[in-house]
Design an enzyme around this catalytic site. Structure first.
Site, PDB file in Angstrom:
ATOM      1  N   ASP A  14       0.841  -1.263   0.141  1.00  0.00           N
ATOM      2  CA  ASP A  14      -0.185  -0.110   0.122  1.00  0.00           C
ATOM      3  C   ASP A  14       0.900   1.235  -0.068  1.00  0.00           C
ATOM      4  O   ASP A  14       1.545   1.663   0.862  1.00  0.00           O
ATOM      5  CB  ASP A  14      -0.777   0.037   1.212  1.00  0.00           C
ATOM      6  CG  ASP A  14      -1.718   1.231   1.531  1.00  0.00           C
ATOM      7  OD1 ASP A  14      -2.209   1.675   0.244  1.00  0.00           O
ATOM      8  OD2 ASP A  14      -1.943   1.889   2.406  1.00  0.00           O
ATOM      9  N   GLU A  75      -1.515  -1.462  -4.610  1.00  0.00           N
ATOM     10  CA  GLU A  75      -2.767  -0.779  -4.802  1.00  0.00           C
ATOM     11  C   GLU A  75      -2.346   0.252  -5.781  1.00  0.00           C
ATOM     12  O   GLU A  75      -1.259   0.899  -5.851  1.00  0.00           O
ATOM     13  CB  GLU A  75      -3.172  -0.163  -3.388  1.00  0.00           C
ATOM     14  CG  GLU A  75      -4.674   0.688  -3.517  1.00  0.00           C
ATOM     15  CD  GLU A  75      -5.036   1.200  -2.233  1.00  0.00           C
ATOM     16  OE1 GLU A  75      -5.476   2.524  -2.268  1.00  0.00           O
ATOM     17  OE2 GLU A  75      -4.694   0.780  -1.292  1.00  0.00           O
ATOM     18  N   ASP A 147      -2.060   1.325   7.625  1.00  0.00           N
ATOM     19  CA  ASP A 147      -1.320   1.324   6.226  1.00  0.00           C
ATOM     20  C   ASP A 147      -0.847  -0.324   6.147  1.00  0.00           C
ATOM     21  O   ASP A 147      -1.128  -1.089   4.787  1.00  0.00           O
ATOM     22  CB  ASP A 147      -0.083   1.957   6.199  1.00  0.00           C
ATOM     23  CG  ASP A 147      -0.450   3.528   6.284  1.00  0.00           C
ATOM     24  OD1 ASP A 147      -1.248   3.931   5.463  1.00  0.00           O
ATOM     25  OD2 ASP A 147      -0.044   4.200   7.115  1.00  0.00           O
TER      26      ASP A 147
END
Length: 179
Positions: A14, A75, A147
């Site tokens: 991420d 992502e 996160d």
């Protein structure tokens, strides 16, 4: 005696310009998922933005060497309201992707809505819902840093997509819709 199932190690990323979430899972051929590692790489200790990118590259390199993932999922960037923030996020994502491709690993990309849909069941899920579901899915005690939870969610999404692709006999990139 139970048969030993082959496993695939998946690294989920991420990306962020202040913190980058990292999550690593093992997936067996029966679809079982096991937590291996998760953390948030804190990039704010650097003196400048280019040095943050260096911390990101070095941190991912170390994790890749230590945990030896076979597949990587990241992502996709979403459009932020602030153009400067979106640019920095894109640069951090590029640095993360560079760390991966320099180790000859392929990257699978998923949008935030796709990740939330795969993990929570709705593309509009809140961060807290993702954290909660990842904790349940991976049997992790306590609250997971946001996160790191997002990175684990990216890895879990890829695990689901690759399992579906295998079942229906298509490439992973075809299994999640028309991209």
């Amino acid at each position: 005696m139970k048969p030993v199932l082959a496993t695939t190690r998946i690294l989920g990323i991420d990306p962020g310009s202040q913190r980058t979430g990292v999550g690593i899972i093992d997936v067996d051929t029966a679809g079982g998922i096991r937590h291996v590692h998760h953390c948030a790489l804190n990039l704010l200790a650097a003196d400048s933005f280019p040095q943050r990118l260096r911390l990101l590259l070095d941190g991912l390199r170390e994790l890749i060497e230590l945990h030896a993932p076979q597949e990587v999922a990241i992502e996709k960037v979403f459009m932020a309201r602030n153009p400067d923030s979106a640019l920095k996020l894109g640069q951090a994502r590029g640095a993360a992707m560079s760390a991966v491709v320099l180790r000859d690993l392929a990257i699978h990309e998923y949008a935030a809505k796709e990740i939330k849909l795969a993990v929570v069941g709705t593309g509009g899920a809140q961060k807290e819902q993702v954290q909660h579901m990842i904790g349940l899915m991976l049997n992790l005690p306590g609250k997971i840093q946001a996160d790191a939870a997002d990175a684990l969610a990216v890895a879990v999404t890829h695990a689901h997509v690759r399992a579906t692709a295998r079942r229906i006999g298509v490439d992973v990139r075809q299994a999640w819709g028309r991209k």
